[in-house]
Write a protein that holds these residues in place. Structure first.
Motif: not given
Lengths: 245, 308, 472
Positions: A114-123, A206-211, A213-225
């Protein structure tokens, strides 16, 4: 009647039953005391149950089988400390059902990612790992950009509540959470507001970089972060957590 | 002895069970030394219970005797019964590797940059120990080899530096961080003007572009209309103090000029940057990393490929 | 299990009191023992001149990761030599076992060698077999306590010196000796010495033949290497038993001719062969897994035959085929196969040891990023270079590249690399080249390390690749 060893040996059902009794003794002796020994779970501030969005991310983490390659447990060894950070605490997985500890590390440990890498990186990394890490052998998960289904998030929280995670439904439970975690966290644990909370967190983060849409990426990156970020280790001295062992 | 001998050579003992009429099970006695081995392991277990944490008792457990681990916390000595966490604290403080690393660290801390860079032994240490630091703190954006990401994060392995490429400059960048800002010119320039400026910028690095556009672009670039020269200088070589890019060399970090084969593509790439501007942040690492870690990273980044 | 008796919890060891014997094989075995002990106990004390490292002929320096064997220095990287040595040892074992049976067990195994010495001590203190049996049976009194105590003390002493000698191989013997007895030696030295002292005492003093019969895996699987041509220690049943079986020397059974009348064989059933056996078996019962082919029963029987003036060989080395009147063939396909493989491995190891270069040179290209565009338009590749100087002197090297005409090599460090004796050096080298001058990417070229003094060290080369953007 005199007991004869033979009567066990020639009776397969009895043999199986007694074998299981004998084997379970080892497990019971080692596991059961952990439930009532005081020091099992460390006294530490900050650990809370997952927010609805993180919870959905965690479900996706399990759905995609991330745990098959990634552990979430840093062991108390020098080399692991240097690579991953502070060793994992029992307290940090007290709301995990099931826990994601594991010992199979095809990929790196994620307990403190968590918080080690950026959201953009995770996406970028989740969509196409080799776009950012050329030597990676991780498969890509481009379909995570699909819309997140979250209508059932309340039910998911209720299921966890049944196992003892303090999500609240009644005013009384909510008040208890306020006392325990404070107002802000208690709000996020409220099952009745779960969907609203989820959408709001995804919008703000705004985890997936696209406000839009609410995607699974939002959820997973929120969890990882949030993995491994709940405890502020600078508040505790070097030897503090050893006091619990 | 004779009795024993007959036993040895006599009929084999069986358990007396028979399956399928004739399958029998031997009941040979164990050798004595084996039995002793078994008793010894029982004794070992009991000793183990005494020395190590073993049995749950109420809400606690037996902690083991004669087996304490001593380490220092905040200058005061602490002692705990045997446990892996205390072992780790001790290992991190006084373990063989910790001492060895400490010794090297002190050597590096005492040396100045010139000495470190000239000493292959110290450099080998810096490269190996800093790889982890870089991987943990820098690689997420700049890549594990420092190659960066086109358009987002600068390449640390080439010899072009926005904020200076000497070790001291790099140390400064890591310590304080930087904000790389270029305003967007979408409102200032018309599309035609954007086109002209882009052509002029490309001409700076030796691209073959129509001279009339270059001339118009140059006017905007060096004149008050665009004011580009404030940061990039009239010659387009950039300024270290502003972190503004040198536009005259072959390195592009934001506009992907090299990724385009046709001139129109290159122009579009440059135009996009001029139109939208740039806003990049390198965070400050002061407070998150200590002085010596920053020193190691500065040398490491300097050595990635193009330190000056 | 007999009816009515309770089952035995364990199988007590039947004590064995081997009687001493003199003879050809015993003499040979004492000779081998003296040689083996001489080598083992004295080698650590043999000094050897060295520029770098422990001045000891044979020393295993774990910390410096170097093994010294006289003039040969084995580095950690040469560990495959150890594999070669083990393969040779295994093949030699198979080869010898295929031809001559358990020669290793009977003559060379340290279990046999140390047991022999322990039995010798036992005999010197407590007396011959009969005296020892009597001593064991008699109640505990001053004499018994004194003799037993002395035996065990001497055993422990031999055990201690065995363990201590082993420890001496891992350091500089005189220093370690001094440190050991002043309490200044490192903990592993004490632990190893005490552990080996204890195991030697237990294995050679107490467990003895049980090690061979219960613990040793080799004893159990060598049967697989035996065939009908393999030499075994065997009793000549036809001669010994005759038509009517063995018979003690008695009235009417004294001379050979007397015995022939009654059909008695040459075995006078004196039991000497059984009494000398260190594993307590009767060789006359045929081949047994306990037999370690120590050949002491041959010596025993030969002594008896000599005293009777009968021909030797009632118990002798023979093969199953020879016993059945067939010819023994040593050059079977199996043995030749073992022999050829053995020679091939020995040759390969010798070639590898003789031809090894005392400098390692290793180049690996930095993969991330594979190539970098420089501001002047050239392409840069980086290479991690390791040079390991295993010689005992400082060697100046020059690093060059070959195969990229227009390239620039940037070593950052000086042009000449002075490598200290027995040290390794790692550096980053960068190669820059104008992509227009490259025929294709990747382009192959070579790194070359050239010794700068007049040494016999060869010039080392390592090929590397060059990548650039555009055409790949």
């Amino acid at each position: 009647m005199k007991f004869k060893h033979e009567s066990i040996e020639i009776n397969a059902g009895l043999l199986i039953a007694l074998t299981m009794v004998v084997i379970s003794i080892g497990g019971l002796v080692e596991i059961v005391p952990l439930y009532y020994i005081n020091d099992t779970i460390e006294q530490v501030d900050g650990v809370r149950p997952y927010t609805p969005l993180e919870l959905r991310g965690r479900d996706i983490y399990q759905r995609e089988g991330c745990y098959l390659c990634h552990s979430q447990m840093i062991r108390p060894f020098r080399d692991e400390m240097l690579r991953y950070g502070h060793y994992s605490l029992a307290a940090e997985s007290q709301y995990d059902h099931p826990f994601q500890w594991g010992s199979k590390r095809t990929g790196p440990d994620l307990a403190r990612v968590g918080e080690k890498y950026s959201n953009e990186w995770h996406v970028a990394h989740l969509s196409d790992p080799r776009a950012v890490v050329p030597e990676s052998i991780m498969p890509g998960y481009p379909w995570l950009m699909q819309p997140l289904e979250y209508a059932d998030v309340g039910d998911r929280m209720r299921a966890l509540k049944f196992t003892g995670v303090p999500y609240s439904e009644t005013q009384q439970e909510y008040d208890a959470n306020v006392t325990k975690f404070g107002q802000g966290v208690a709000d996020s644990l409220n099952i009745l507001r779960a969907e609203k909370n989820l959408v709001q967190q995804a919008q703000t983060g705004n985890y997936d970089g696209d406000r839009a849409r609410l995607t699974e990426m939002d959820a997973l990156v929120a969890y990882l972060q949030m993995l491994g970020t709940l405890v502020d280790f600078s508040k505790y001295d070097e030897g503090y957590f050893a006091e619990f062992r | 002895m004779s009795e024993a001998k007959t036993k040895q050579q006599g009929a084999v003992q069986t358990t007396g069970h028979a399956w399928d009429g004739d399958i029998q099970e031997f009941n040979n006695p164990l050798p004595r030394w084996w039995l002793w081995g078994f008793y010894a392991s029982v004794v070992f277990a009991v000793l183990y219970w005494v020395i190590y944490p073993a049995w749950p008792v109420g809400k606690g457990y037996t902690t083991g005797l004669f087996n304490n681990i001593t380490y220092t916390v905040n200058g005061e000595e602490r002692s705990r019964h045997w446990n892996t966490r205390s072992l780790l604290v001790k290992d991190m403080q006084t373990g063989d590797e910790a001492l060895k690393t400490k010794e090297y660290m002190q050597k590096v801390a005492a040396a100045d940059y010139r000495q470190i860079l000239a000493d292959p032994d110290m450099m080998a240490f810096v490269r190996s120990v800093t790889k982890g630091l870089f991987g943990d703190n820098c690689a997420a954006c700049h890549g594990s080899g420092g190659a960066g990401v086109m358009g987002l994060f600068p390449n640390l392995a080439d010899d072009d530096w926005l904020w200076g490429g000497s070790v001291e400059d790099i140390q400064n960048t890591i310590t304080l961080g930087h904000t790389g800002y270029m305003p967007g010119f979408a409102r200032t320039f018309s599309d035609e003007q954007l086109d002209d400026v882009a052509h002029f910028v490309l001409s700076l690095s030796g691209h073959e572009v129509p001279a009339d556009k270059v001339a118009r672009g140059k006017q905007l670039f060096t004149g008050e209309g665009g004011g580009c020269y404030y940061c990039h200088t009239a010659a387009g070589t950039g300024m270290k103090s502003q972190g503004s890019a040198n536009l005259t060399d072959n390195i592009w970090t934001i506009a992907d000029v090299q990724g385009q084969t046709e001139l129109t593509g290159k122009v579009d790439a440059v135009k996009t940057v001029i139109r939208n501007g740039v806003n990049r942040v390198m965070p400050t690492w002061q407070g998150r990393l200590d002085e010596n870690q920053i020193k190691l990273l500065s040398v490491y980044v300097h050595e990635l490929g193009g330190g000056q | 299990m007999a009816e009515g008796t309770s089952p035995e919890l364990y199988h007590a060891r039947i004590p064995i009191y081997p009687r001493s014997v003199k003879g050809r094989f015993r003499t040979l075995k004492w000779g081998i023992l003296a040689l083996a002990y001489g080598v083992y106990f004295l080698i650590p004390w043999l000094r050897w001149e060295r520029v770098v490292g422990i001045p000891q002929a044979v020393a295993f320096d774990i910390e410096a990761r170097r093994f010294y064997l006289f003039d040969l220095v084995v580095h950690a990287q040469d560990i495959f030599w150890l594999a070669g040595l083990l393969v040779i040892a295994a093949l030699l074992l198979f080869f010898v076992t295929g031809i001559a049976g358990r020669v290793f067990c009977g003559y060379f195994c340290f279990q046999t060698l140390w047991t022999d010495v322990y039995i010798l001590i036992e005999r010197l203190v407590q007396g011959e077999r009969v005296a020892r049996i009597r001593l064991d049976k008699q109640p505990w009194n001053g004499e018994k306590i004194a003799k037993k105590l002395l035996t065990h003390l001497l055993w422990l002493l031999v055990g201690f010196w065995t363990g201590f000698t082993f420890t001496l191989y891992w350091g500089n013997a005189p220093d370690l000796f001094l440190a050991f007895f002043t309490g200044a030696a490192p903990f592993p030295a004490y632990a190893t010495t005490l552990f080996l002292m204890f195991t030697t005492y237990v294995m050679a003093g107490l467990a003895r033949e049980q090690v061979c019969t219960y613990m040793c895996p080799y004893a159990r699987f060598q049967g697989a290497m035996f065939d009908r041509d393999t030499l075994i220690v065997a009793y000549d049943e036809k001669r010994g038993e005759g038509d009517a079986g063995r018979h003690k020397i008695a009235r009417g059974f004294k001379s050979k001719s007397d015995r022939e009348v009654d059909g008695a064989g040459d075995c006078i059933d004196c039991g000497y062969c059984v009494q000398v056996c260190p594993t307590g078996i009767d060789i006359r019962n045929g081949m047994q897994y306990q037999c370690i082919s120590c050949a002491l029963c041959i010596d025993a029987c030969d002594t008896i035959m000599d005293s009777l003036n009968w021909p030797r060989g009632l118990i002798k080395y023979t093969s199953d085929k020879a016993q059945h009147g067939e010819k023994t063939r040593f050059f079977t396909a199996k043995n030749i196969g073992y022999g050829v493989t053995l020679i091939a491995t020995v040759v390969a190891l010798i070639v590898s040891v003789v031809g090894h270069v005392p400098v390692d040179f290793n180049v690996s290209q930095v993969r991330q990023p594979l190539f970098v565009q420089m501001s002047d338009g050239r392409i840069q590749n980086s290479y991690e270079i390791k040079i390991n100087n295993k010689t005992d002197r400082a060697v100046p090297f020059a690093l060059e590249i070959d195969g990229l005409p227009s390239a620039e090599l940037d070593k950052r460090q000086k042009q000449h690399l002075h490598e200290q004796p027995a040290q390794s050096l790692s550096l980053l080298a960068r190669v820059r080249v104008n992509p227009q001058s490259l025929p294709a990417s990747p382009a192959e070229f070579r790194f070359r390390v050239r010794p700068q003094d007049d040494t016999e060290l060869p010039i080392l080369e390592q090929s590397a690749f060059f990548h650039s953007a555009g055409n790949h």
